[in-house]
Design an enzyme around this catalytic site. Sequence first.
Site, PDB file in Angstrom:
ATOM      1  N   LYS A 160       0.888  -1.164   0.000  1.00 48.42           N
ATOM      2  CA  LYS A 160       0.000   0.000   0.000  1.00 48.42           C
ATOM      3  C   LYS A 160       0.923   1.210   0.000  1.00 48.42           C
ATOM      4  CE  LYS A 160      -2.646   3.469   1.338  1.00 48.42           C
ATOM      5  NZ  LYS A 160      -2.126   4.819   1.037  1.00 48.42           N
ATOM      6  N   GLU A 234       9.128   2.443  11.051  1.00 47.42           N
ATOM      7  CA  GLU A 234      10.173   3.462  10.892  1.00 47.42           C
ATOM      8  C   GLU A 234       9.439   4.776  10.693  1.00 47.42           C
ATOM      9  OE1 GLU A 234      11.991   6.261   9.361  1.00 47.42           O
ATOM     10  OE2 GLU A 234      12.455   5.035   7.597  1.00 47.42           O
ATOM     11  N   CYS A 268      13.496  11.425   6.657  1.00 46.50           N
ATOM     12  CA  CYS A 268      13.473  11.191   8.100  1.00 46.50           C
ATOM     13  C   CYS A 268      14.878  11.203   8.680  1.00 46.50           C
ATOM     14  CB  CYS A 268      12.779   9.872   8.413  1.00 46.50           C
ATOM     15  SG  CYS A 268      13.417   8.468   7.466  1.00 46.50           S
ATOM     16  N   GLU A 368       9.129  17.662  13.761  1.00 41.44           N
ATOM     17  CA  GLU A 368       9.987  17.371  12.619  1.00 41.44           C
ATOM     18  C   GLU A 368       9.748  18.383  11.502  1.00 41.44           C
ATOM     19  OE1 GLU A 368      11.188  13.563   9.785  1.00 41.44           O
ATOM     20  OE2 GLU A 368       9.223  13.606  10.755  1.00 41.44           O
TER      21      GLU A 368
END
Length: 464
Positions: A160, A234, A268, A368
């Site tokens: 997906k 993750e 990331c 972030e």
Amino acid sequence: MPIATVNPATGETLRTYDTLSPEAVEEKLSLASRTFDTYRTSTFFDRARLLQQAADLLEADAPDIARVMTTEMGKPVAAARAEATKCARTMRWYAQNAQDLLADEHPSDQDVKDSGAARALVRYRPLGVVLAVMPWNFPLWQVVRFAAPALMAGNVGLLKHASNVPQTALYLEDLFRRAGFPEGCFQTLLIGSGAVEGILRDERVAAATLTGSEPAGRSVAAIAGDEVKKTVLELGGSDPYVVMPSADVARAARTAVTARVQNNGQSCIAAKRFIVHEDVFEEFRDAFVAGMRELRVGDPLDEATDVGPLASEQGRKDLEELVDDAVESGATVLCGGQRPKDLADRGWFYEPTVLADVTPEMRIHREETFGPVATLYRVTGLDQAIEVANDTPFGLSSNLWTGDEADIDRFVQDSQAGGVFVNGMTASHPALPFGGAKRSGYGRELAGHGIKEFCNITTVWVGA
């Protein structure tokens, strides 16, 4: 959310796709389950041959699929080509090493005797159908670093992918089919996020892996936990980049530019918080800001472009809100801080930006930044540097620049992150495990650790 290719450099919708019907999803689930029943008995030799063929095809396709990735999510086309070739190298690494990584393990003769067995061993067996929920920022790499080890272990995959990279998602299914993998070994599901729960709860799905946002990770983990299914997550990162007086400051500053704006800053593992000792603060700051100002922002299909657009209009809005909040709370803009004037009428571009005088009260200190925005901190020593580095809910990776072995030992010991990179920027390699701590997730990808995540670690005990 529509499944479509929307060019982030222009805002133009290029292609749209219908989501799979429930009946079509059921067909794919059924096929995956049937395929696993036979594929799990295949040999490492046969799996490696197929994965090597996939690597060959991907290398040949690299120029074309790179342009597709760039058109879908905006990364500079040179970086997209590099991503494709890295995926091919990783496929080859697992094709060459999987059999050794998953070889039977044998206890010592004395331990076997003490257990009361005539013989005993540990064997790694595949789990089954693994659902992968993947993000758009590295649309090939994030998938391949799951798929290569999973397929070599004898699992089958359902993908997906993010809804803004459908062409890349369909390419991946076609790639494994052309390489000769049995039908159903790797299938792409063009579905919305709302359909994930039903698939993950299906008894034919054994496990899931997700790379993405913290909210998405929480959702998948909760569903999988309710079903008692294995997951690897993750999630986000706000990686620190610490520079000490003994470092090569000029090289640290040059590398810092690349570390912050790789993938248009949407990574990331990109360094985001630059924590610099006061003795070299001005030297680093001036070189870093100069490097950020020199970057060329523009059409990501232009080979000369350093920084392309953000992947979505909402992504740029989110980034602008973080910057605006910081500035209103007293942060200083050393460069950037706005949309490029010459690109204001098209696409979702944002200038490479450096903010100083950041304080813990600002959102940008804790959240972030997914775009080309860096925050700069001045510290008095390693103790304070580590304190600032760990003052985040995330713990994916960390960077230290120093010439002092004592600094390295201390930082490795106290850094609350899944990786520590010294005198270089964070990167991933198939031979090294990758993953985080705290809210950056759990489990590991890559290396032997990654291939074993989706294996049934089986104790075999045979009596006399």
